[in-house]
Design a protein around this motif. Structure first.
Motif, PDB file in Angstrom:
ATOM      1  N   ARG A  69      30.895  17.054   6.837  1.00 42.91           N
ATOM      2  CA  ARG A  69      31.012  15.727   7.440  1.00 42.91           C
ATOM      3  C   ARG A  69      32.036  14.884   6.685  1.00 42.91           C
ATOM      4  O   ARG A  69      32.308  15.110   5.514  1.00 42.91           O
ATOM      5  N   THR A  98      36.232  18.201  16.250  1.00 42.49           N
ATOM      6  CA  THR A  98      34.826  17.926  15.986  1.00 42.49           C
ATOM      7  C   THR A  98      33.975  18.078  17.241  1.00 42.49           C
ATOM      8  O   THR A  98      34.410  17.707  18.326  1.00 42.49           O
ATOM      9  N   LYS A 100      31.010  16.597  17.265  1.00 38.67           N
ATOM     10  CA  LYS A 100      30.168  15.409  17.276  1.00 38.67           C
ATOM     11  C   LYS A 100      30.784  14.306  16.408  1.00 38.67           C
ATOM     12  O   LYS A 100      31.265  14.566  15.310  1.00 38.67           O
ATOM     13  N   ASN A 102      30.215   9.868  15.689  1.00 38.60           N
ATOM     14  CA  ASN A 102      29.639   8.554  15.966  1.00 38.60           C
ATOM     15  C   ASN A 102      30.596   7.501  15.412  1.00 38.60           C
ATOM     16  O   ASN A 102      31.066   7.629  14.280  1.00 38.60           O
ATOM     17  N   GLU A 139      31.496  15.005  12.358  1.00 37.25           N
ATOM     18  CA  GLU A 139      30.930  16.307  12.011  1.00 37.25           C
ATOM     19  C   GLU A 139      32.031  17.339  12.187  1.00 37.25           C
ATOM     20  O   GLU A 139      32.696  17.387  13.225  1.00 37.25           O
TER      21      GLU A 139
END
Length: 201
Positions: A69, A98, A100, A102, A139
């Motif tokens: 990460r 990636t 994922k 946020n 990620e």
């Protein structure tokens, strides 16, 4: 050449005029005199290396959170005067591929574009003397090894700013001689349009 507001001399490099310009008059009087061709054309091109008024300061912070990460924080500060603004601001922040991510922004909208591996952050109107921040947690598909950290391409910006010139060069006066009887309105508009503004992390 001089900035008519401050009187400061501005050193111009690689100055190139359109062929319609009277170079003899420019060399003797520093006045750009020309008979314009039909349609839109580029009157002069120049380059400067000192005394540039940068409109933005970009402060990126990238942290590797273990091997899978990373955290990306980008703060953009407007260095424009309080009454000025930039339009159509686009900030492209490179991130690894990636599955994922946020993220959140304090203004504008952002989305991940997988075709260019970038977070694309758009702000319609960026007011002078303000700042905006993007924070993201990514990620990673590939693990970060101890010997080889992630490569970090530059952050790119696009924008345009009405009534602003980064070089400080201004038109001192504009005079039009019209012999065919048309009613001429003399005016000057300044706009800075940038399509390649890079910030190294």
């Amino acid at each position: 050449m001089a900035n008519h507001l401050s009187g400061k001399t501005i050193e111009l490099d690689d100055v190139t005029f359109h062929q319609c310009v009277n170079l003899t008059r420019f060399n003797s009087e520093k006045t750009v005199s020309f008979v314009p061709p039909d349609g839109e054309f580029e009157l002069v091109k120049y380059r400067i290396t000192e005394g540039i008024n940068l409109p933005f300061r970009v402060l990126p912070t990238i942290k590797e959170l273990g091997r899978t990460r990373m955290e990306v924080n980008v703060k953009v500060k407007s260095l424009l005067g309080a009454k000025m603004f930039a339009l159509g601001v686009v900030i492209k922040i490179p991130v690894p591929q990636t599955p994922k991510m946020n993220f959140q922004v304090t203004s504008g909208k952002a989305k991940y574009n997988p075709s260019i591996d970038c977070l694309v952050w758009k702000i319609k109107k960026f007011l002078g003397q303000t700042e905006s921040t993007l924070s993201a947690e990514v990620e990673l598909i590939l693990k970060i090894t101890e010997k080889k950290s992630l490569t970090r391409p530059p952050i790119q910006m696009e924008f345009q700013i009405p009534m602003f010139i980064a070089s400080g060069l201004c038109v001192r006066f504009l005079k039009v001689w019209e012999k065919s009887g048309y009613n001429i309105v003399e005016w000057v508009r300044y706009i800075t349009k940038v399509c390649s503004y890079e910030i190294r992390c």
